[in-house]
Design a protein around this motif. Structure first.
Motif, PDB file in Angstrom:
ATOM      1  N   LYS A 143       0.824  -1.218   0.000  1.00 33.14           N
ATOM      2  CA  LYS A 143       0.000   0.000   0.000  1.00 33.14           C
ATOM      3  C   LYS A 143       0.854   1.263   0.000  1.00 33.14           C
ATOM      4  O   LYS A 143       0.491   2.241  -0.637  1.00 33.14           O
ATOM      5  N   THR A 166       0.077   8.064   7.161  1.00 31.46           N
ATOM      6  CA  THR A 166       0.385   8.329   8.576  1.00 31.46           C
ATOM      7  C   THR A 166       1.754   7.741   8.928  1.00 31.46           C
ATOM      8  O   THR A 166       2.493   8.337   9.697  1.00 31.46           O
ATOM      9  N   LEU A 179       4.669   9.938  10.568  1.00 37.71           N
ATOM     10  CA  LEU A 179       5.217   9.546  11.873  1.00 37.71           C
ATOM     11  C   LEU A 179       6.719   9.272  11.785  1.00 37.71           C
ATOM     12  O   LEU A 179       7.472   9.614  12.695  1.00 37.71           O
ATOM     13  N   ARG A 180       7.149   8.674  10.663  1.00 34.00           N
ATOM     14  CA  ARG A 180       8.601   8.409  10.503  1.00 34.00           C
ATOM     15  C   ARG A 180       9.382   9.722  10.436  1.00 34.00           C
ATOM     16  O   ARG A 180      10.462   9.838  11.009  1.00 34.00           O
ATOM     17  N   ALA A 233       4.473  -1.414  17.330  1.00 35.87           N
ATOM     18  CA  ALA A 233       3.176  -1.195  18.004  1.00 35.87           C
ATOM     19  C   ALA A 233       2.450  -0.020  17.363  1.00 35.87           C
ATOM     20  O   ALA A 233       3.084   0.872  16.781  1.00 35.87           O
ATOM     21  N   LEU A 234       1.137  -0.023  17.499  1.00 34.40           N
ATOM     22  CA  LEU A 234       0.371   1.098  16.970  1.00 34.40           C
ATOM     23  C   LEU A 234       0.553   2.316  17.868  1.00 34.40           C
ATOM     24  O   LEU A 234       0.670   2.197  19.091  1.00 34.40           O
ATOM     25  N   VAL A 285      -2.672  10.037  16.318  1.00 31.58           N
ATOM     26  CA  VAL A 285      -2.824   9.888  14.864  1.00 31.58           C
ATOM     27  C   VAL A 285      -4.040  10.678  14.384  1.00 31.58           C
ATOM     28  O   VAL A 285      -3.999  11.294  13.318  1.00 31.58           O
ATOM     29  N   ARG A 317      -6.596   2.792  11.138  1.00 35.62           N
ATOM     30  CA  ARG A 317      -6.073   1.462  11.451  1.00 35.62           C
ATOM     31  C   ARG A 317      -6.811   0.814  12.609  1.00 35.62           C
ATOM     32  O   ARG A 317      -6.507  -0.327  12.961  1.00 35.62           O
ATOM     33  N   ARG A 374       2.931  -6.576  14.101  1.00 33.23           N
ATOM     34  CA  ARG A 374       2.136  -5.729  13.195  1.00 33.23           C
ATOM     35  C   ARG A 374       1.041  -6.547  12.496  1.00 33.23           C
ATOM     36  O   ARG A 374      -0.068  -6.071  12.294  1.00 33.23           O
TER      37      ARG A 374
HETATM   38  P1  AMP Z   1       3.210   1.993   7.915  1.00 31.46           P
HETATM   39  O1  AMP Z   1       4.255   2.751   7.181  1.00 31.46           O
HETATM   40  O2  AMP Z   1       1.811   2.359   7.473  1.00 31.46           O
HETATM   41  O3  AMP Z   1       3.452   0.502   7.908  1.00 31.46           O
HETATM   42  O4  AMP Z   1       3.288   2.455   9.456  1.00 31.46           O
HETATM   43  C1  AMP Z   1       4.460   2.244  10.226  1.00 31.46           C
HETATM   44  C2  AMP Z   1       4.174   2.367  11.704  1.00 31.46           C
HETATM   45  O5  AMP Z   1       3.649   3.669  11.998  1.00 31.46           O
HETATM   46  C3  AMP Z   1       3.117   1.415  12.240  1.00 31.46           C
HETATM   47  O6  AMP Z   1       3.655   0.141  12.547  1.00 31.46           O
HETATM   48  C4  AMP Z   1       2.673   2.157  13.499  1.00 31.46           C
HETATM   49  O7  AMP Z   1       3.630   2.080  14.525  1.00 31.46           O
HETATM   50  C5  AMP Z   1       2.663   3.599  13.007  1.00 31.46           C
HETATM   51  N1  AMP Z   1       1.363   3.971  12.395  1.00 31.46           N
HETATM   52  C6  AMP Z   1       1.139   4.341  11.109  1.00 31.46           C
HETATM   53  N2  AMP Z   1      -0.143   4.629  10.891  1.00 31.46           N
HETATM   54  C7  AMP Z   1      -0.780   4.432  12.081  1.00 31.46           C
HETATM   55  C8  AMP Z   1      -2.127   4.553  12.510  1.00 31.46           C
HETATM   56  N3  AMP Z   1      -3.114   4.940  11.674  1.00 31.46           N
HETATM   57  N4  AMP Z   1      -2.404   4.272  13.807  1.00 31.46           N
HETATM   58  C9  AMP Z   1      -1.441   3.887  14.681  1.00 31.46           C
HETATM   59  N5  AMP Z   1      -0.155   3.750  14.330  1.00 31.46           N
HETATM   60  C10 AMP Z   1       0.191   4.019  13.047  1.00 31.46           C
END
Ligand code: AMP
Length: 194
Positions: free
Chosen positions: A13, A31, A35-36, A57-58, A64, A88, A144
């Motif tokens: 995705k 997101t 966040l990164r 972890a989320l 978010v 999520r 995850r």
């Molecule tokens: P992704 O790049 O979408 O795989 O997201 C990487 C990490 O960012 C996830 O494993 C979570 O730690 C955090 N993260 C991203 N989107 C969310 C979300 N909508 N809710 C909570 N944590 C998130």
């Protein structure tokens, strides 16, 4: 056009979201990417989220939701957006419903990328080699995946119950092939499941 792109970790995705945004002529919000960036900048928000992300972890819903809400209030989102990695959890989906209702908008389609688990593990291993993501280790990937099953899959039920169109898209294949399938599904002529 407001599209949610969903799929388990490693489903592609993150790779497909910018392509779909380009195809639809709208912006993309990931997101995970936001966040990164925060985590690498070492901001107050970053310091909170970095250890969670590294552990696979989320991040808590309120953080978010705040990020997404600020973003959705920006004017240049009027033509629409592709949401990648959000919502999520059902809590996030409900919060998004409220923001959109305030704006008189709704979700047009939820695209659910389908990739078998064996293929996911292989893809994540490859991504770990290519990009060195700190959360692409076997233990964090298991976490995850488990979160995806327990917390994110119910988001599909939330939208199904609300009558939002859900399109299942086969995520196995060359990037351009999957891109065409997603584009067709977003346009309404893909394989859909109401
Ligand atoms: P992704 O790049 O979408 O795989 O997201 C990487 C990490 O960012 C996830 O494993 C979570 O730690 C955090 N993260 C991203 N989107 C969310 C979300 N909508 N809710 C909570 N944590 C998130």
């Amino acid at each position: 056009m407001l599209v949610i792109l969903m799929g388990p970790p490693g489903s592609g995705k993150g790779r497909q979201a910018p392509l779909l945004a380009t195809d639809l002529g709208v912006k993309q919000l990931s997101t995970g990417d936001v966040l990164r960036v925060e985590a690498s900048r070492g901001s107050a928000l970053g310091a909170t989220v970095a250890p969670l992300m590294e552990a696979g972890a989320l991040v808590p819903d309120d953080l978010v939701v705040r990020i997404i809400t600020d973003w959705l209030r920006e004017d240049d989102l009027a033509p629409g957006a592709v949401l990648d990695g959000f919502p999520r959890t059902v809590g996030q989906a409900r919060a998004l419903d409220h923001v959109l209702a305030d704006q008189g908008r709704g979700i047009d389609v939820v695209i659910s990328l389908q990739v078998p688990e064996e293929a996911l593990a292989e893809r994540i291993l490859r991504r770990a080699e290519e990009q060195g993501r700190a959360d692409d280790t076997p233990a964090t990937v298991r976490r995850r995946m488990a979160d995806h099953r327990a917390k994110t899959e119910p988001v599909l039920d939330h939208y199904r119950a609300a009558g939002v169109r859900i399109a299942d898209v086969d995520g196995v294949g060359a990037i351009e092939v999957v891109r065409q399938r997603i584009r067709a599904a977003a346009g309404g002529d893909g394989h859909t499941r109401a």
